[in-house]
Design a protein around this motif. Structure first.
Motif, PDB file in Angstrom:
ATOM      1  N   GLY A  32     123.566   8.581 -82.325  1.00 33.07           N
ATOM      2  CA  GLY A  32     124.480   8.320 -83.432  1.00 33.07           C
ATOM      3  C   GLY A  32     124.370   6.926 -84.006  1.00 33.07           C
ATOM      4  O   GLY A  32     125.224   6.508 -84.792  1.00 33.07           O
ATOM      5  N   GLU A  33     123.330   6.200 -83.616  1.00 33.96           N
ATOM      6  CA  GLU A  33     123.179   4.830 -84.091  1.00 33.96           C
ATOM      7  C   GLU A  33     122.538   4.814 -85.475  1.00 33.96           C
ATOM      8  O   GLU A  33     121.528   5.462 -85.712  1.00 33.96           O
ATOM      9  N   GLU A  34     123.152   4.075 -86.367  1.00 37.32           N
ATOM     10  CA  GLU A  34     122.659   3.971 -87.738  1.00 37.32           C
ATOM     11  C   GLU A  34     121.231   3.423 -87.792  1.00 37.32           C
ATOM     12  O   GLU A  34     120.457   3.794 -88.655  1.00 37.32           O
ATOM     13  N   LYS A  35     120.883   2.568 -86.848  1.00 38.61           N
ATOM     14  CA  LYS A  35     119.557   1.949 -86.877  1.00 38.61           C
ATOM     15  C   LYS A  35     118.445   2.966 -86.631  1.00 38.61           C
ATOM     16  O   LYS A  35     117.285   2.682 -86.910  1.00 38.61           O
ATOM     17  N   MET A  36     118.794   4.161 -86.142  1.00 39.86           N
ATOM     18  CA  MET A  36     117.791   5.199 -85.894  1.00 39.86           C
ATOM     19  C   MET A  36     117.479   6.001 -87.159  1.00 39.86           C
ATOM     20  O   MET A  36     116.444   6.652 -87.234  1.00 39.86           O
ATOM     21  N   LEU A  37     118.341   5.928 -88.161  1.00 40.09           N
ATOM     22  CA  LEU A  37     118.165   6.744 -89.364  1.00 40.09           C
ATOM     23  C   LEU A  37     116.862   6.469 -90.115  1.00 40.09           C
ATOM     24  O   LEU A  37     116.196   7.419 -90.546  1.00 40.09           O
ATOM     25  N   PRO A  38     116.455   5.230 -90.288  1.00 36.57           N
ATOM     26  CA  PRO A  38     115.177   5.008 -90.980  1.00 36.57           C
ATOM     27  C   PRO A  38     113.989   5.647 -90.258  1.00 36.57           C
ATOM     28  O   PRO A  38     113.099   6.205 -90.896  1.00 36.57           O
ATOM     29  N   GLY A  39     114.002   5.602 -88.934  1.00 41.36           N
ATOM     30  CA  GLY A  39     112.922   6.214 -88.177  1.00 41.36           C
ATOM     31  C   GLY A  39     112.877   7.716 -88.368  1.00 41.36           C
ATOM     32  O   GLY A  39     111.809   8.315 -88.517  1.00 41.36           O
ATOM     33  N   LEU A  40     114.056   8.336 -88.374  1.00 35.14           N
ATOM     34  CA  LEU A  40     114.112   9.778 -88.628  1.00 35.14           C
ATOM     35  C   LEU A  40     113.631  10.086 -90.038  1.00 35.14           C
ATOM     36  O   LEU A  40     112.975  11.104 -90.259  1.00 35.14           O
ATOM     37  N   GLY A  41     113.939   9.196 -90.964  1.00 37.68           N
ATOM     38  CA  GLY A  41     113.460   9.370 -92.336  1.00 37.68           C
ATOM     39  C   GLY A  41     111.946   9.330 -92.427  1.00 37.68           C
ATOM     40  O   GLY A  41     111.329  10.109 -93.152  1.00 37.68           O
ATOM     41  N   VAL A  42     111.338   8.433 -91.653  1.00 37.91           N
ATOM     42  CA  VAL A  42     109.874   8.349 -91.637  1.00 37.91           C
ATOM     43  C   VAL A  42     109.295   9.630 -91.063  1.00 37.91           C
ATOM     44  O   VAL A  42     108.326  10.187 -91.603  1.00 37.91           O
ATOM     45  N   LEU A  43     109.891  10.136 -89.980  1.00 37.34           N
ATOM     46  CA  LEU A  43     109.398  11.381 -89.395  1.00 37.34           C
ATOM     47  C   LEU A  43     109.550  12.541 -90.367  1.00 37.34           C
ATOM     48  O   LEU A  43     108.653  13.384 -90.492  1.00 37.34           O
ATOM     49  N   PHE A  44     110.681  12.585 -91.088  1.00 39.40           N
ATOM     50  CA  PHE A  44     110.860  13.638 -92.082  1.00 39.40           C
ATOM     51  C   PHE A  44     109.820  13.511 -93.189  1.00 39.40           C
ATOM     52  O   PHE A  44     109.283  14.513 -93.672  1.00 39.40           O
ATOM     53  N   GLU A  45     109.511  12.295 -93.588  1.00 37.65           N
ATOM     54  CA  GLU A  45     108.502  12.072 -94.620  1.00 37.65           C
ATOM     55  C   GLU A  45     107.153  12.652 -94.178  1.00 37.65           C
ATOM     56  O   GLU A  45     106.465  13.300 -94.975  1.00 37.65           O
ATOM     57  N   VAL A  46     106.795  12.450 -92.911  1.00 36.65           N
ATOM     58  CA  VAL A  46     105.537  12.995 -92.390  1.00 36.65           C
ATOM     59  C   VAL A  46     105.569  14.524 -92.432  1.00 36.65           C
ATOM     60  O   VAL A  46     104.599  15.166 -92.847  1.00 36.65           O
TER      61      VAL A  46
END
Length: 69
Positions: A32-46
């Motif tokens: 639930g940490e906000e700092k993890m959201l960009p990483g998930l966004g990168v994975l979704f982009e892939v």
């Protein structure tokens, strides 16, 4: 998003098997940490960039349904 962030995220998970990738995603969501959201966004982009049109439509339908809850 900074290109260095994309590179860092991809470098961190490159070579991971499906189980490891799943663990990374689940851990990021469950924390639930906000700092993890960009990483998930990168994975979704892939995922998005490597999906065919049918897969993209399925993802959009799933997203649409999830947002209606």
């Amino acid at each position: 998003m900074n290109l260095n962030l994309r590179h860092a995220v991809i470098s961190n998970v490159s070579g991971n098997n499906q189980g490891q990738l799943q663990d990374t995603i689940v851990d990021a969501i469950q924390s639930g940490e906000e700092k993890m959201l960009p990483g998930l966004g990168v994975l979704f982009e892939v995922i998005w960039q490597n999906a065919d049109d049918q897969d993209k439509q399925e993802m959009l339908a799933t997203l649409e349904q999830g947002l209606k809850k």
